[in-house]
Design an enzyme around this catalytic site. Structure first.
Site, PDB file in Angstrom:
ATOM      1  N   CYS A  77      49.368  91.571  56.075  1.00 39.85           N
ATOM      2  CA  CYS A  77      50.294  91.119  55.042  1.00 39.85           C
ATOM      3  C   CYS A  77      51.526  91.986  55.194  1.00 39.85           C
ATOM      4  O   CYS A  77      51.481  93.187  54.946  1.00 39.85           O
ATOM      5  CB  CYS A  77      49.698  91.283  53.653  1.00 39.85           C
ATOM      6  SG  CYS A  77      50.896  90.925  52.351  1.00 39.85           S
ATOM      7  N   CYS A 124      53.100  93.120  51.369  1.00 39.87           N
ATOM      8  CA  CYS A 124      52.367  93.904  50.374  1.00 39.87           C
ATOM      9  C   CYS A 124      50.953  94.084  50.891  1.00 39.87           C
ATOM     10  O   CYS A 124      50.764  94.672  51.930  1.00 39.87           O
ATOM     11  CB  CYS A 124      52.402  93.218  49.019  1.00 39.87           C
ATOM     12  SG  CYS A 124      52.306  91.419  49.106  1.00 39.87           S
ATOM     13  N   SER A 125      49.991  93.586  50.174  1.00 35.52           N
ATOM     14  CA  SER A 125      48.638  93.709  50.706  1.00 35.52           C
ATOM     15  C   SER A 125      47.818  92.493  50.318  1.00 35.52           C
ATOM     16  O   SER A 125      46.692  92.610  49.868  1.00 35.52           O
ATOM     17  CB  SER A 125      47.977  94.994  50.212  1.00 35.52           C
ATOM     18  OG  SER A 125      48.081  95.080  48.815  1.00 35.52           O
ATOM     19  N   CYS A 126      48.398  91.321  50.472  1.00 36.34           N
ATOM     20  CA  CYS A 126      47.642  90.101  50.233  1.00 36.34           C
ATOM     21  C   CYS A 126      46.456  90.070  51.185  1.00 36.34           C
ATOM     22  O   CYS A 126      46.570  90.448  52.344  1.00 36.34           O
ATOM     23  CB  CYS A 126      48.515  88.875  50.465  1.00 36.34           C
ATOM     24  SG  CYS A 126      49.880  88.770  49.302  1.00 36.34           S
TER      25      CYS A 126
END
Lengths: 214, 146
Positions: free
Chosen positions: A114, A117-119
């Site tokens: 990602c 962000c940190s999807c």
């Protein structure tokens, strides 16, 4: 200090139905406040949370992979519409997240990242590992996937293998269907699932080999 | 990040499940905590974060567990006393979050309205991310040399 003297009632989810994304945002807000004010360290929260990560995965993803390995019709449905296929097994997100499964084949290796962000496809993989959130992983995996896979994850792919890097997002969550290891012909779905690792579904690793310690 | 002021070193067994289990056992509705085969079970990552946040903050001496217990009792009581048509489904971790928020405001760890404000920011940040819809899919291909 009390909350009732301040004019407005405390803004809490309370007894009213709250949409899941709102609750999630409130928890994020609490965590941000706690960390900024030094009430807790992120590491301390992570340490406790990590104990339970596996409760929401990645064994669920492993189950899906094992089914896809043994049931070609399911595999097709999974590749066509992963969200629907996962729902068949009672696996789903809170709402809105669409999952897309990309299949590793001989000569093509997929990996997810990602960039912003940190999807992460948490319904099947659980919470993301810490390194998944680090900017270094996010940017380097895009620039030099082969080097990162080899240096950081010890995954040595043949030079001829094409590596595809997929950007996963809040609504479109990619994850990887790894290749079924050789020598697993007689294994049950349950046994196969035990070979499927979180890393193999992110694409930074391969499934365990049959007979290796689980 | 701000330096974290800590009391005595945290107990070495903090990270062990039984410590969390002991704390949970002291809470109201302990029998209602979602479990599968005896182990805690979660449906969403936020539930885990909320659990970890309360336990970590207590562990670092921010509040006695009995205070959290009291807030959780109040949150559950509120839910029980609200007519069925006006309240959400029973969701253990909703009560948990509500209790934690009430505790945080009561102890002055956050101003009233602060959590609300930050939550709105978080939601906006999420919308922003979606609006800028990264996740366009295939980002990079290394075709290999062979």
């Amino acid at each position: 200090m009390t909350t009732t003297e301040q004019g407005s009632p405390p803004p809490v989810p309370g007894t009213l139905p709250a949409p899941p994304e709102e609750i999630a945002a409130r928890v994020k807000a609490l965590e941000a406040i706690f960390i900024e004010k030094g009430f807790v360290t992120e590491e301390a929260v992570d340490k406790i949370a990590e104990m339970y990560e596996k409760e929401v995965g990645p064994h669920r993803g492993a189950k899906v992979v094992a089914k896809a390995w043994t049931d070609p019709v399911f595999r097709e449905r999974l590749l066509e519409d992963a969200s629907a296929a996962c729902r068949e097994l009672g696996i789903g997100g809170v709402q809105g997240e669409d999952m897309v499964v990309v299949e590793n084949t001989e000569g093509v290796h997929n990996v997810i990242v990602c960039t912003l962000c940190s999807c992460y496809p948490w319904p099947t993989l659980g919470l993301p590992p810490n390194w998944y959130k680090y900017p270094a992983y996010r940017s380097r995996m895009v620039k030099e996937p082969r080097v990162v896979l080899q240096d950081e994850f010890g995954l040595d792919l043949p030079d001829s293998t094409e590596i595809k890097v997929w950007d996963t997002s809040a609504e479109l969550r990619y994850w990887v269907l790894p290749e079924r290891p050789a020598g697993t012909e007689g294994m049950s779905e349950e046994e196969l699932a035990s070979l499927v690792t979180r890393d193999s579904m992110i694409g930074v690793g391969l499934p365990k080999q049959p007979g290796s310690a689980s | 990040m701000a330096e974290c002021r800590r009391g005595p070193d945290r107990p070495p067994d903090l990270t062990e499940r039984r410590v969390v289990e002991r704390l949970l056992g002291e809470l109201p509705g302990a029998g209602a905590i979602p479990r599968k085969e005896g182990e805690l079970s979660f449906e969403s990552p936020w539930q885990i974060r909320a659990l970890a946040l309360a336990v970590a903050a207590h562990d670092q001496g921010r509040f006695p567990w009995s205070d959290f217990q009291g807030q959780l009792i109040a949150a559950i009581r509120d839910w029980e006393q609200t007519p069925a048509g006006e309240r959400g489904e029973w969701e253990y971790y909703h009560h948990w979050v509500r209790a934690l928020e009430a505790l945080v405001v009561d102890t002055g760890m956050a101003e009233p309205g602060e959590i609300d404000r930050r939550a709105v920011e978080e939601i906006k940040a999420g919308e922003h991310r979606r609006a800028h819809s990264h996740g366009s899919g295939l980002l990079a291909v290394d075709r290999g040399g062979g």
